[in-house]
Design a protein around this motif. Sequence first.
Motif, PDB file in Angstrom:
ATOM      1  N   SER A  81       0.803  -1.230   0.000  1.00 49.67           N
ATOM      2  CA  SER A  81       0.000   0.000   0.000  1.00 49.67           C
ATOM      3  C   SER A  81       0.835   1.280   0.000  1.00 49.67           C
ATOM      4  CB  SER A  81      -0.906   0.015   1.228  1.00 49.67           C
ATOM      5  OG  SER A  81      -0.134   0.199   2.408  1.00 49.67           O
ATOM      6  N   ASN A  82       2.154   1.154  -0.126  1.00 47.00           N
ATOM      7  CA  ASN A  82       3.028   2.330  -0.024  1.00 47.00           C
ATOM      8  C   ASN A  82       2.826   3.078   1.293  1.00 47.00           C
ATOM      9  OD1 ASN A  82       4.329   1.981  -2.539  1.00 47.00           O
ATOM     10  ND2 ASN A  82       2.569   2.883  -3.563  1.00 47.00           N
ATOM     11  N   GLY A  83       2.550   2.327   2.340  1.00 48.62           N
ATOM     12  CA  GLY A  83       2.421   2.899   3.678  1.00 48.62           C
ATOM     13  C   GLY A  83       1.005   3.176   4.142  1.00 48.62           C
ATOM     14  N   TRP A  84       0.045   3.207   3.236  1.00 46.76           N
ATOM     15  CA  TRP A  84      -1.329   3.554   3.601  1.00 46.76           C
ATOM     16  C   TRP A  84      -1.956   2.563   4.579  1.00 46.76           C
ATOM     17  CZ3 TRP A  84      -3.225   8.182   2.793  1.00 46.76           C
ATOM     18  CH2 TRP A  84      -2.676   8.973   1.774  1.00 46.76           C
ATOM     19  N   ALA A  85      -1.519   1.330   4.573  1.00 49.20           N
ATOM     20  CA  ALA A  85      -2.100   0.309   5.448  1.00 49.20           C
ATOM     21  C   ALA A  85      -1.887   0.617   6.927  1.00 49.20           C
ATOM     22  CB  ALA A  85      -1.531  -1.070   5.115  1.00 49.20           C
ATOM     23  N   LEU A  86      -0.950   1.491   7.237  1.00 49.13           N
ATOM     24  CA  LEU A  86      -0.705   1.828   8.644  1.00 49.13           C
ATOM     25  C   LEU A  86      -1.944   2.397   9.330  1.00 49.13           C
ATOM     26  CD1 LEU A  86       2.914   3.249   8.536  1.00 49.13           C
ATOM     27  CD2 LEU A  86       2.135   1.177   9.691  1.00 49.13           C
ATOM     28  N   GLU A  87      -2.866   2.956   8.568  1.00 47.70           N
ATOM     29  CA  GLU A  87      -4.082   3.494   9.185  1.00 47.70           C
ATOM     30  C   GLU A  87      -4.901   2.403   9.876  1.00 47.70           C
ATOM     31  OE1 GLU A  87      -7.694   4.544   6.713  1.00 47.70           O
ATOM     32  OE2 GLU A  87      -6.217   4.310   5.118  1.00 47.70           O
ATOM     33  N   PHE A  88      -4.701   1.139   9.488  1.00 43.55           N
ATOM     34  CA  PHE A  88      -5.440   0.030  10.096  1.00 43.55           C
ATOM     35  C   PHE A  88      -4.622  -0.722  11.144  1.00 43.55           C
ATOM     36  CE2 PHE A  88      -7.364   0.367   5.796  1.00 43.55           C
ATOM     37  CZ  PHE A  88      -8.607   0.815   6.209  1.00 43.55           C
ATOM     38  N   ALA A  89      -3.380  -0.335  11.326  1.00 43.98           N
ATOM     39  CA  ALA A  89      -2.498  -1.056  12.251  1.00 43.98           C
ATOM     40  C   ALA A  89      -2.959  -0.873  13.698  1.00 43.98           C
ATOM     41  CB  ALA A  89      -1.063  -0.554  12.104  1.00 43.98           C
ATOM     42  N   ALA A  90      -2.828  -1.942  14.459  1.00 45.08           N
ATOM     43  CA  ALA A  90      -3.105  -1.858  15.894  1.00 45.08           C
ATOM     44  C   ALA A  90      -1.955  -1.106  16.564  1.00 45.08           C
ATOM     45  CB  ALA A  90      -3.247  -3.263  16.477  1.00 45.08           C
ATOM     46  N   GLU A  91      -2.229  -0.551  17.721  1.00 48.90           N
ATOM     47  CA  GLU A  91      -1.235   0.235  18.466  1.00 48.90           C
ATOM     48  C   GLU A  91       0.093  -0.500  18.630  1.00 48.90           C
ATOM     49  OE1 GLU A  91      -1.836   1.990  22.500  1.00 48.90           O
ATOM     50  OE2 GLU A  91      -3.840   2.322  21.647  1.00 48.90           O
ATOM     51  N   GLU A  92       0.021  -1.800  18.849  1.00 46.64           N
ATOM     52  CA  GLU A  92       1.221  -2.589  19.106  1.00 46.64           C
ATOM     53  C   GLU A  92       2.243  -2.484  17.971  1.00 46.64           C
ATOM     54  OE1 GLU A  92      -2.250  -4.770  21.077  1.00 46.64           O
ATOM     55  OE2 GLU A  92      -1.907  -3.517  19.344  1.00 46.64           O
TER      56      GLU A  92
END
Length: 98
Positions: A81-92
């Motif tokens: 995703s070129n980094g966009w997937a981080l919006e769904f990452a859990a805090e951990e």
Amino acid sequence: HVVMIDWTELEFCPAEIQRDREAVLCAVKQNWQALEFACEDLRGDREIVQEAVEQDWRALRYASRALRADRELMVMAVEKSNGWALEFAAEEVYRDDQ
């Protein structure tokens, strides 16, 4: 099950089919968006979620919190995703030193 042929039917199927791992995996293999209609437990099934994320990183929006904290899965999604997937990452994931 009709979902073996048409993944869109998963949305309208009885709950027992939305809990049927084989039916859900088959639907997700057809289209990642089927993950939205899987039961909560199967949204935490790594094989099913990985299949969906390999098709489109946006499948993470339907993945369990535990899998959104899975480093390997998140790295794959972030790369796709070129980094966009981080919006769904859990805090951990953000606290991971690696």
